[in-house]
Design a protein around this motif. Structure first.
Motif, PDB file in Angstrom:
ATOM      1  N   LYS A  51       0.965  -1.078   0.090  1.00 18.87           N
ATOM      2  CA  LYS A  51       0.075  -0.403  -0.011  1.00 18.87           C
ATOM      3  C   LYS A  51       0.469   0.510   0.276  1.00 18.87           C
ATOM      4  O   LYS A  51       0.241   2.252   0.039  1.00 18.87           O
ATOM      5  N   GLY A  52       2.223   0.966   0.171  1.00 14.14           N
ATOM      6  CA  GLY A  52       3.264   2.491   0.263  1.00 14.14           C
ATOM      7  C   GLY A  52       2.962   2.753   1.279  1.00 14.14           C
ATOM      8  O   GLY A  52       3.654   4.666   1.372  1.00 14.14           O
ATOM      9  N   TRP A 219       1.753  -1.502  -7.044  1.00 10.74           N
ATOM     10  CA  TRP A 219       2.521  -0.262  -7.209  1.00 10.74           C
ATOM     11  C   TRP A 219       2.328   0.267  -9.219  1.00 10.74           C
ATOM     12  O   TRP A 219       3.028   1.612  -8.832  1.00 10.74           O
ATOM     13  N   LEU A 220       1.741  -0.055  -9.588  1.00 10.80           N
ATOM     14  CA  LEU A 220       2.531  -0.390 -11.155  1.00 10.80           C
ATOM     15  C   LEU A 220       0.711   0.880 -10.881  1.00 10.80           C
ATOM     16  O   LEU A 220       0.922   2.128 -12.151  1.00 10.80           O
ATOM     17  N   LYS A 221      -0.276   0.400 -10.786  1.00 10.98           N
ATOM     18  CA  LYS A 221      -1.430   1.323 -10.521  1.00 10.98           C
ATOM     19  C   LYS A 221      -0.612   2.763  -9.605  1.00 10.98           C
ATOM     20  O   LYS A 221      -1.298   4.071 -10.377  1.00 10.98           O
ATOM     21  N   MET A 222      -0.463   3.068  -8.433  1.00 14.16           N
ATOM     22  CA  MET A 222       0.123   4.093  -8.217  1.00 14.16           C
ATOM     23  C   MET A 222       1.258   4.790  -8.839  1.00 14.16           C
ATOM     24  O   MET A 222       0.749   6.086  -8.704  1.00 14.16           O
ATOM     25  N   HIS A 223       2.224   4.056  -9.081  1.00 10.39           N
ATOM     26  CA  HIS A 223       2.566   5.054 -10.404  1.00 10.39           C
ATOM     27  C   HIS A 223       1.950   5.966 -11.919  1.00 10.39           C
ATOM     28  O   HIS A 223       2.128   6.862 -12.245  1.00 10.39           O
ATOM     29  N   LYS A 224       0.967   4.273 -12.314  1.00 12.62           N
ATOM     30  CA  LYS A 224       0.437   5.862 -13.447  1.00 12.62           C
ATOM     31  C   LYS A 224      -0.188   6.821 -13.316  1.00 12.62           C
ATOM     32  O   LYS A 224      -0.465   8.105 -13.479  1.00 12.62           O
ATOM     33  N   GLN A 225      -1.258   6.335 -11.507  1.00 15.47           N
ATOM     34  CA  GLN A 225      -1.706   7.474 -10.983  1.00 15.47           C
ATOM     35  C   GLN A 225      -0.678   8.393 -10.748  1.00 15.47           C
ATOM     36  O   GLN A 225      -1.445   9.757 -11.149  1.00 15.47           O
TER      37      GLN A 225
END
Length: 240
Positions: A51-52, A219-225
């Motif tokens: 979840k970062g 994390w891929l979703k987080m980076h994209k957003q």
């Protein structure tokens, strides 16, 4: 709900099921209390990494110290040294570095900004993993370690993955997937050979494997957003 306020239903159910399985193992197979504590804190740690969240490191302090002792008692000296000499102190470094790199955009509840590894970075990672695994296997063999090839590969990949985690690269999760798979095999072999009762360790690493897949996707979703929001903010500033 404090720490759980931005958790998804999947995350809550996943952690709940994992906790119940560990409680069952603790009573049914007379698992050690230390193994139970290490397993639970380890799961909390890796879910929070996925979840970062910086708070992952606080649970990591407990997990790494307890797991190091358990691994030592089974002759997994590579695992024990990795946690004692690397993972445990790195938790404090991680708290410091992640606090310096908090995301300034509101995406899906994470604390830290996410980066991606380029082709050159992958070349360094693969080269270091191959050379390091071979060299460390010789050292473990010299001190009488068990399953030195698997142990060495898991340790070296873990070190690299942890460094990528400190630097906030999403590709850390690719290495964690490999590490978790190797470590599951390692613990199955050791527990069957020694007749040990710390089956919570096997459950913990199996849960880590599932979480690492989830963490990579998240994390891929987080980076994209984050990238999209930062790009929109940049365009807005330069259009005024």
């Amino acid at each position: 709900m404090g720490m759980f306020k931005d958790w998804t239903l999947f995350e809550k159910v996943w952690l709940g099921v994992f906790t119940l399985v560990n409680i069952y193992l603790f009573f049914a197979f007379k698992d050690s209390l230390l193994g139970f504590i290490s397993s639970i804190t380890g799961m909390l740690c890796v879910v929070l990494v996925a979840k970062g969240k910086i708070s992952n490191y606080y649970f990591g302090i407990v997990q790494t110290s307890s797991y190091a002792y358990i691994a030592y008692t089974y002759g997994l000296y590579g695992e024990s040294m990795l946690n004692t000499l690397f993972y445990f102190p790195i938790q404090f470094i991680g708290i410091y570095l992640w606090k310096k790199n908090l995301t300034k955009v509101q995406t899906i509840g994470e604390d830290v900004s996410v980066k991606r590894l380029d082709q050159k970075g992958w070349i360094y990672v693969i080269g270091t993993a191959v050379v390091g695994s071979i060299a460390y296997a010789y050292l473990l063999n010299a001190i009488g370690g068990q399953q030195v090839r698997l142990d060495s590969a898991a340790v070296v990949l873990s070190v690299i993955a942890q460094i990528l985690m400190l630097k906030r690269f999403a590709e850390q999760w690719v290495l964690w997937i490999m590490v978790n798979g190797l470590t599951i095999v390692l613990w199955v072999i050791v527990l069957l050979q020694t007749g040990g009762n710390d089956w919570a360790m096997l459950v913990m690493w199996s849960a880590f494997l599932v979480n690492s897949i989830y963490g990579y996707v998240n994390w891929l979703k987080m980076h994209k957003q984050q990238h999209n929001i930062q790009g929109e903010a940049y365009e807005l500033r330069h259009s005024n």
